[in-house]
Design an enzyme around this catalytic site. Structure first.
Site, mmCIF file in Angstrom:
data_model
loop_
_atom_site.group_PDB
_atom_site.id
_atom_site.type_symbol
_atom_site.label_atom_id
_atom_site.label_comp_id
_atom_site.label_asym_id
_atom_site.label_seq_id
_atom_site.Cartn_x
_atom_site.Cartn_y
_atom_site.Cartn_z
ATOM 1 N N ARG A 25 -1.598 8.556 0.881
ATOM 2 C CA ARG A 25 -2.988 8.988 1.093
ATOM 3 C C ARG A 25 -3.255 9.468 2.529
ATOM 4 O O ARG A 25 -4.273 10.065 2.804
ATOM 5 C CB ARG A 25 -3.934 7.833 0.713
ATOM 6 C CG ARG A 25 -3.973 7.579 -0.781
ATOM 7 C CD ARG A 25 -4.587 6.221 -1.137
ATOM 8 N NE ARG A 25 -3.608 5.128 -1.053
ATOM 9 C CZ ARG A 25 -3.879 3.855 -1.348
ATOM 10 N NH1 ARG A 25 -5.098 3.495 -1.712
ATOM 11 N NH2 ARG A 25 -2.931 2.928 -1.253
ATOM 12 N N GLU A 167 -5.318 -6.665 -9.295
ATOM 13 C CA GLU A 167 -5.476 -5.353 -8.648
ATOM 14 C C GLU A 167 -6.591 -4.566 -9.330
ATOM 15 O O GLU A 167 -6.808 -4.708 -10.532
ATOM 16 C CB GLU A 167 -4.151 -4.586 -8.704
ATOM 17 C CG GLU A 167 -3.073 -5.155 -7.815
ATOM 18 C CD GLU A 167 -3.521 -5.314 -6.372
ATOM 19 O OE1 GLU A 167 -3.858 -4.310 -5.727
ATOM 20 O OE2 GLU A 167 -3.568 -6.467 -5.887
ATOM 21 N N ARG A 345 2.144 12.472 37.734
ATOM 22 C CA ARG A 345 3.159 12.329 36.680
ATOM 23 C C ARG A 345 4.047 11.114 36.964
ATOM 24 O O ARG A 345 3.961 10.505 38.030
ATOM 25 C CB ARG A 345 3.953 13.635 36.591
ATOM 26 C CG ARG A 345 3.087 14.781 36.023
ATOM 27 C CD ARG A 345 3.663 16.140 36.339
ATOM 28 N NE ARG A 345 5.055 16.228 35.938
ATOM 29 C CZ ARG A 345 5.920 17.145 36.399
ATOM 30 N NH1 ARG A 345 5.521 18.036 37.285
ATOM 31 N NH2 ARG A 345 7.153 17.157 35.991
HETATM 32 C C1 UD1 Z 1 -2.609 -4.116 -1.324
HETATM 33 C C2 UD1 Z 1 -2.768 -5.338 -2.254
HETATM 34 C C3 UD1 Z 1 -4.247 -5.556 -2.554
HETATM 35 C C4 UD1 Z 1 -5.002 -5.725 -1.274
HETATM 36 C C5 UD1 Z 1 -4.750 -4.546 -0.306
HETATM 37 C C6 UD1 Z 1 -5.351 -4.853 1.046
HETATM 38 C C7 UD1 Z 1 -0.753 -5.519 -3.677
HETATM 39 C C8 UD1 Z 1 -0.168 -5.246 -5.012
HETATM 40 N N1 UD1 Z 1 -2.020 -5.145 -3.479
HETATM 41 O O1 UD1 Z 1 -3.034 -2.950 -2.015
HETATM 42 O O2 UD1 Z 1 -4.421 -6.704 -3.382
HETATM 43 O O3 UD1 Z 1 -6.396 -5.862 -1.551
HETATM 44 O O4 UD1 Z 1 -3.360 -4.318 -0.131
HETATM 45 O O5 UD1 Z 1 -5.244 -3.761 1.935
HETATM 46 O O6 UD1 Z 1 -0.077 -6.087 -2.838
HETATM 47 N N2 UD1 Z 1 4.635 -1.570 0.814
HETATM 48 C C9 UD1 Z 1 6.021 -1.696 0.915
HETATM 49 N N3 UD1 Z 1 6.800 -1.394 -0.153
HETATM 50 C C10 UD1 Z 1 6.289 -0.992 -1.350
HETATM 51 C C11 UD1 Z 1 4.865 -0.857 -1.437
HETATM 52 C C12 UD1 Z 1 4.089 -1.155 -0.339
HETATM 53 O O7 UD1 Z 1 6.546 -2.070 1.979
HETATM 54 O O8 UD1 Z 1 7.066 -0.756 -2.260
HETATM 55 C C13 UD1 Z 1 3.815 -1.865 2.000
HETATM 56 C C14 UD1 Z 1 3.046 -0.647 2.497
HETATM 57 O O9 UD1 Z 1 3.797 0.018 3.500
HETATM 58 C C15 UD1 Z 1 1.757 -1.236 3.052
HETATM 59 C C16 UD1 Z 1 1.606 -2.537 2.295
HETATM 60 O O10 UD1 Z 1 2.830 -2.812 1.656
HETATM 61 O O11 UD1 Z 1 1.852 -1.524 4.449
HETATM 62 C C17 UD1 Z 1 0.486 -2.478 1.261
HETATM 63 O O12 UD1 Z 1 0.739 -1.390 0.385
HETATM 64 P P1 UD1 Z 1 -0.435 -0.451 -0.112
HETATM 65 O O13 UD1 Z 1 0.133 0.573 -1.008
HETATM 66 O O14 UD1 Z 1 -1.257 -0.019 1.017
HETATM 67 O O15 UD1 Z 1 -1.248 -1.498 -1.025
HETATM 68 P P2 UD1 Z 1 -2.771 -1.435 -1.408
HETATM 69 O O16 UD1 Z 1 -2.947 -0.505 -2.553
HETATM 70 O O17 UD1 Z 1 -3.580 -1.199 -0.211
HETATM 71 MG MG MG Z 2 -3.152 -0.570 1.784
#
Ligand code: UD1
Ligand code: MG
Length: 470
Positions: A25, A167, A345
């Protein structure tokens, strides 16, 4: 920061930051966790919060842009890798071998946070961890109350106990209405976490291994999962796009400016001032409008900075003035006078009482105490002795097209206006150079170096020219 004083070093805690995700995103080539906030990659804020909560062994799960993230965080985290981003639960599983090694050395607990929640504070993480310890629960979950919980996991409770996190995409109508949300920070008993991570399956709307499913499994095993609710809902802001990035920057900016103001720093126009999280400023310093102060900058007492100065990784003493200046990786002493429109610098050192004035550029210039370079000069790769006065328009010609060379000016020398000092060259102590000279040879101490065409006046020239044209 305000909560720094409360930090209690605790060697019994490990931590994992999940930072492998694409950050789709953000629509960016830069890994999400490296997007800057107040001049620092967002993940640095998360690392600092963990350190403040006493976490000593910090693992980061890296994937998308791993090499770049690792390079930016060298020495601060131990990397583990998730090759395919199959979900937050899968990501944490990648850290299990390291966590089990910690477990064997006697560490029983780990904090888990996401790399995209830079507003979390060390204070809150400490409360979260203490809640788990005091209750003896298998896990503690950080929550917040949101009027608009859209986009976050919802906390499902029975009494005080958390029984599941659902979720948004998997939530039914009733669950959607729950406004206690999952911030994305957890304290786990490592043994129970390891068991639970083996059990989660990617059966959900996104087909991912959800870390959040660990909670329902633990609860199903009869294990207690407790929660700590942060009073400051802002801490929960997760950065998924550039609008949230801008919002986070604004919130952090205010938080940091407030900290400085409470410690006796005047910030003339907070809305137009950016100060990084690691900057230190002494009391009674005055930060005028439009300043940006970044990195590990340290500013002493009673300085006047600005208006509109950009200062990165500098050390500045007491009672100095830095007006409309860009400076990076420099040391500026006490009672120095810099600006307006000065560009310092990396590698410059200004001794106490030194001056770098209007339209002056310096690079690797050592300006000894009391020396002055007041106007329109370029000083590069040079040493300028005590009390030297450098006239307007002086240029150190430090580059011969291949190598850089040094200019040395002894104490009490006087460099005439518009001198070119062709390096390598030395002007001795107390020596003078005549205005407009191109100095290519050393000038002995107390001598006058003149190197310019001699002026010749042609008497009556105008009259002669006019009569020739007639
Ligand atoms: C996640 C939480 C949600 C919470 C929200 C808060 C889960 C399933 N959901 O959703 O409950 O309310 O964060 O901000 O955990 N990441 C990895 N590997 C992966 C996927 C993600 O390292 O395979 C890391 C991402 O880099 C990120 C973090 O995990 O820093 C969260 O992932 P993101 O996709 O942002 O989860 P949200 O949809 O925000
Ligand atoms: Mg997130």
């Amino acid at each position: 920061m305000a909560n720094e004083g409360m930090v209690r070093k605790d060697t019994k805690s490990a931590a994992v930051i999940l930072a492998a995700g694409m950050g789709v995103r953000m629509k960016s080539d830069l890994p999400k966790v490296l997007h800057p906030l107040l001049g620092e990659p967002m993940i640095r804020f998360v690392i600092r919060a963990l350190e403040q909560a006493g976490a000593s062994n910090i693992l980061a799960v890296l994937g998308h842009g791993a090499a770049q993230v690792e390079e930016a965080l060298k020495g601060r985290i131990k990397p583990v890798y998730q090759e395919k981003q199959l979900g937050t639960g899968h990501a944490l599983r990648m850290a299990l071998p390291e966590l089990m090694a910690y477990r064997e050395s006697g560490i029983e607990e780990c904090l888990v946070v996401y790399g995209d929640t830079p507003l979390l504070t060390g204070e809150t993480l400490t409360c979260l961890r203490n809640t788990r310890r005091e209750t003896g629960a298998a896990a503690a979950v950080l929550t917040a109350l949101f009027d608009k919980p859209e986009g976050y996991g919802r906390i499902i409770k029975e009494g005080d106990r958390v029984v599941a996190i659902v979720e948004e995409k998997d939530a039914d109508a009733a669950q959607q209405k729950v406004n206690e949300i999952n911030v994305g920070a957890y304290a786990f008993d490592i043994d129970w976490l390891a068991k639970a991570l083996e059990e989660i399956r990617p059966v959900n709307a996104q087909g991912e291994y959800y870390l959040t499913d660990v909670i329902a499994w633990l609860s199903g095993q009869g294990q207690a999962v407790v929660s700590w609710q942060t009073h400051d809902a802002e801490e929960a802001l997760g950065i998924n796009d550039r609008l949230q990035l801008a919002k986070a920057q604004d919130l952090l900016r205010h938080r940091i400016l407030e900290g400085h103001m409470r410690e006796g720093v005047t910030v003339e126009e907070p809305a137009a001032t950016i100060i990084g999280p690691f900057v230190e400023i002494g009391r009674d310093s005055f930060i005028e409008t439009g300043c940006q102060i970044f990195g590990q900058t340290v500013i002493g007492k009673s300085c006047v900075i600005g208006p509109r100065s950009r200062i990165t990784d500098c050390r500045i003493g007491d009672e100095s003035t830095i007006n409309q200046t860009t400076a990076m990786e420099c040391e500026i002493g006490n009672r120095c006078d810099v600006g307006p429109y000065t560009y310092l610098r990396p590698g410059c050192v200004l001794g106490d009482g030194a001056k770098a004035g209007t339209f002056v550029e310096m690079k690797k210039a050592i300006i000894a105490p009391g020396a002055k370079v007041p106007h329109l000069s370029y000083m590069g790769d040079c040493f300028v002795g005590e009390r030297v006065n450098v006239g307007a328009g002086t240029i150190t010609c430090n580059y011969d097209g291949k190598d850089k060379h040094q200019t040395i000016i002894g104490a009490d020398a006087f460099i005439g206006s518009n001198s070119n000092l062709v390096a390598p060259v030395t002007v001795g102590e107390g020596a003078y150079t005549a205005a407009g000279s191109t100095i290519t040879e050393d000038v002995p101490a107390e001598a006058l170096g003149i190197a310019r065409g001699r002026q010749k006046n042609i008497i009556g020239w105008k009259r002669a020219k006019h009569s020739a044209n007639a």
